[in-house]
Design a protein around this motif. Structure first.
Motif: not given
Ligand SMILES: N[C@@H](CC(=O)OP(=O)(O)O)C(=O)O
Ligand SMILES: Nc1ncnc2c1ncn2[C@@H]1O[C@H](COP(=O)(O)OP(=O)(O)O)[C@@H](O)[C@H]1O
Length: 453
Positions: A5, A7-8, A36-37, A47, A49, A120, A181, A195-199
């Motif tokens: 994965k 991340g952004g 991620s985006a 960001k 998002t 994403e 995400f 938020r942060g859900g691409s993990d």
């Molecule tokens: N783009 C989404 C999902 C995500 O996981 O982003 P990042 O990898 O930047 O934490 C967010 O900003 O919440």
């Protein structure tokens, strides 16, 4: 097979995406790439998002939709130009955004999810196109009909059939580029994770294909024993258990989402947190068990935005069902809680403040007074939780005393203490404004090198 994965920050611009391609190319086991985006390119950048959330808000309030839409399209245009790929992908992205903005707005929450997810989704399409342009055979795969989620308004989770649907991913010749995400309900309604859900997406994919490894690429060399934005040069963690990571990520270690551990944990798939900007650094390995080293504490996290409901009643301990009735009142407000430390005649309930409205607060206080006949009931807001975590803490006496004296030396007050029954964590509730000072004091207590003098 390895699921990675990015991340952004790892896909924030063309330069970063080139690093991603090199990392994927360097190991043929890296067959599935969740992205991620585009995230922040520099400190006070925004960001994608967050730009999309602004766009969705504008669409809901008749604000400046076309200007905000253009800002997002321009971010993708810049990336496309610098990568030197066919810019027709930008027309696809622009059309996609226009269609999303025109979607039904009856359910504002789902409308916003749809706009947010485009970051994403479009980035995955763009990255797959770039991989192919440089000769790395790749295929964008949509979560539609595959990553199946539960229905709104329940907290978003993947349903068991998602794992079945995704199990053959990565078996072909191409690298799969999968947007993080979001997923879809059985009825085809798009929903995002927190938020942060691409993990979380990456972890679901790793579990579905029973990957040998889940690599989570970010912008730091490893998980540090404290937030590097607060503590300077914290010690890096080479190995950490799922349980330790879960405790730390729920309470401030934003580097890895706490919900992302469950899918891989169930299958014992190891996770490594690695740096896209320094991929040869070994990173942090998250594992089921680890040998205990001399240091009892693995990490110290801190997070703000908590409230505590205090309830006291003389002879509470003798009253059968008091705790259950109290928690039921909270449940009926659709609020979840984090901790419930208690004494003989008092109990506190720690809640994330964003869940409590003024009206809900008034209703809870009124009901606890009237229905449970409590002597005293009140909320306190503006609190932070500081969590000391370590598998080695179980066998270590005197640790709580060391922590409380380190806090008292800062002059700050402790509002709440809770030790989890697993004994791998010790939680302190403190006033938000004292959080950083306490974190540094605790870090010095448990991690500072011993100087002989
Ligand atoms: N783009 C989404 C999902 C995500 O996981 O982003 P990042 O990898 O930047 O934490 C967010 O900003 O919440
Ligand atoms: N204990 C910690 N160890 C490492 N990074 C941490 C820690 N606590 C907070 N962070 C922050 O997490 C950031 C990485 O997470 P995030 O911003 O979500 O990255 P990504 O864009 O890769 O998803 C780091 O840049 C760092 O500032």
């Amino acid at each position: 097979m390895i699921v990675c994965k990015f991340g952004g920050t790892s896909v924030a611009n063309a330069e970063q995406i080139k690093k991603v391609a090199n990392i994927v190319k360097s190991n043929p086991e890296r067959k599935i790439v969740a992205v991620s985006a585009p995230g922040k390119r520099f400190g006070d950048d925004i960001k994608v998002t967050d730009l999309l959330i602004e766009l969705a808000d504008a669409a809901l309030t008749n604000g400046d939709v076309s200007g905000k839409l253009q800002v997002v399209v321009d971010r993708f245009k810049e990336i496309t130009e610098e990568l030197g790929i066919d810019d027709s992908i930008c027309d696809v992205i622009e059309k996609d955004l226009q269609e999303r903005v025109a979607l039904d707005k009856t359910n504002e929450f789902l409308f916003i999810d749809n706009i947010k997810a485009s970051g994403e989704d479009n980035n995955a399409k763009l990255i797959a196109e770039y991989f192919n342009a440089i000769g790395l055979r790749a295929k964008y795969v949509s979560p539609k009909d595959k990553l199946i989620l539960n229905d709104y308004p329940e907290r978003t989770i993947a349903l068991p059939e998602a794992y079945e649907n995704l199990k053959d991913l990565g078996k072909g010749d191409e690298v799969i580029v999968f947007p993080g995400f979001f997923g879809y309900t059985r009825e085809g309604i798009l929903r995002t994770f927190d938020r942060g859900g691409s993990d979380i997406t990456g972890s679901i994919l790793a579990a579905a294909v029973k990957a040998d490894l889940y690599e989570n690429f970010t912008d730091v060399d490893c998980v540090f024993s404290a937030n590097p934005k607060v503590v300077s040069n914290p010690v890096g963690i080479s190995e950490i258990t799922y349980r330790e990571m879960r405790e730390l990520s729920y309470s401030g270690f934003t580097v890895f989402h706490d919900e992302a551990l469950m899918p891989v944990y169930k299958l014992g798939i190891p996770v490594t947190v690695k740096n896209t900007n320094n991929p040869s650094a070994p990173g942090t390995k998250i594992v089921p068990t680890r040998a205990l080293t001399g240091r009892p504490v693995t990490g110290i996290s801190a997070d703000s935005g908590f409230s505590i409901l205090y309830v006291s009643k003389y002879l509470m301990n003798r009253e059968i069902g008091f705790g259950r009735k109290l928690l039921q009142i909270i449940e009926e407000e659709n609020i979840s809680y984090e901790h419930t430390p208690s004494g003989l005649d008092d109990i506190s309930v720690v809640i994330r403040s964003k869940q409590i409205t003024d009206e809900a607060e008034d209703r809870i206080v009124k009901r606890v007074k009237e229905e449970l006949h409590a002597d005293d009931v009140y909320f306190r807001h503006g609190l932070s939780l500081i969590v000391i975590v370590g598998e080695g803490m179980r066998n270590n006496t005197g640790l709580a005393a060391r922590a409380t004296s380190a806090i008292s030396r800062t002059g700050a007050n402790i509002e709440m203490i809770n030790q989890g029954s697993s004994e791998v964590s010790l939680v302190f509730g403190v006033l938000q404004q004292t959080e950083n000072q306490i974190l540094r004091a605790l870090y010095d207590e448990f991690f500072a090198p011993i100087t002989v003098g």
